[in-house]
Scaffold this motif. Sequence first.
Motif, short mmCIF file in Angstrom:
data_model
loop_
_atom_site.label_atom_id
_atom_site.label_comp_id
_atom_site.label_asym_id
_atom_site.label_seq_id
_atom_site.Cartn_x
_atom_site.Cartn_y
_atom_site.Cartn_z
N GLN A 12 0.84 -1.19 0.00
CA GLN A 12 0.00 0.00 0.00
C GLN A 12 0.88 1.24 0.00
N ASP B 140 -4.34 9.27 8.94
CA ASP B 140 -4.37 7.87 9.36
C ASP B 140 -3.07 7.17 9.00
N ALA B 141 -2.50 7.52 7.86
CA ALA B 141 -1.24 6.90 7.45
C ALA B 141 -0.11 7.30 8.40
N TRP B 142 -0.07 8.57 8.79
CA TRP B 142 0.96 9.01 9.73
C TRP B 142 0.74 8.38 11.11
N ARG B 143 -0.52 8.22 11.53
CA ARG B 143 -0.79 7.64 12.84
C ARG B 143 -0.34 6.18 12.89
N SER B 144 -0.68 5.41 11.87
CA SER B 144 -0.26 4.01 11.84
C SER B 144 1.25 3.88 11.66
N PHE B 145 1.85 4.85 10.96
CA PHE B 145 3.30 4.80 10.75
C PHE B 145 4.05 5.09 12.04
N ARG C 205 2.91 4.78 15.10
CA ARG C 205 2.59 3.80 16.13
C ARG C 205 3.06 2.39 15.75
N ASP D 141 1.93 0.42 13.57
CA ASP D 141 0.87 -0.53 13.24
C ASP D 141 1.13 -1.24 11.92
N ARG D 142 1.76 -0.54 11.01
CA ARG D 142 2.13 -1.10 9.71
C ARG D 142 3.65 -1.12 9.62
N ARG E 85 6.49 -10.96 11.69
CA ARG E 85 5.28 -10.56 10.98
C ARG E 85 4.23 -11.67 11.04
#
Length: 245
Positions: free
Chosen positions: A58, A66-71, A73, A75-76, A146
């Motif tokens: 992705q 949302d992308a910055w938050r998951s990055f 944290r 999460d991805r 993973r």
Amino acid sequence: MRGYGHGYGSYGYGDFNISFNLQASNTTFAILLVIGFIAAIVISVVAYRKYACDGTDQPFSLKGSDAWRSFLRFDRLVIDRILRALYIFCATFTALFFLAVVLASLADDIVTFVIALLVCAILCLIAELVERMVFELVMLGVTVNRNVADIKGMLGDRPASQLPPSGPAPACPSDFVAVAAPAAEAASQPEHAQPEAVPAAPAAPAPEPSSASDAAPAGAPACPTCGAPVEPGSHFCSECGVRLD
């Protein structure tokens, strides 16, 4: 003095030529190294998009929160992409580095060029193998982590009724153990083993003859063999079974 000075001047010109060749070789090597660095970046980008990217990655958007938050944290995880791109760059730059060394040796004689070509070919092969081993070990650890994270995520999405119990395993019932133990012992015995002899049951004691108290009263019919009383009209004795008539 003039001859000495002339010879000294000639010697000085020789040193100047050697140092000039070294400087020219170093300058050529530095220029080729910079060109190789830039070329390695370009080749890495092209090779990653064409060979290493499987199409399921992705894209990262700089505008989406949302992308910055998951990055931030974690999460991805994108470490596998970074490792793939970094491996392509390191492998390419290593090859171009030794190529720059060989090309820079052209400033010297042909013997130096041949020696540099052979040595750089061997060192380049060893360096590429070591880089591959290191990146495979790191990628293996990333893949295991993973997979563990994916399994935890799959279990976390299920309801509590579908999850396996987290406590200790339940104990087997005592009656099941009592039944299973003889079966296990019988299965452990070899097939050719002879069955153990079963002791015979003791013989039943013979019937004792009737005592005088059991004898028939006077005048009543009695069995001529055992003396037991016999009902009138009977054809067999009820005690010993002898035929009466």
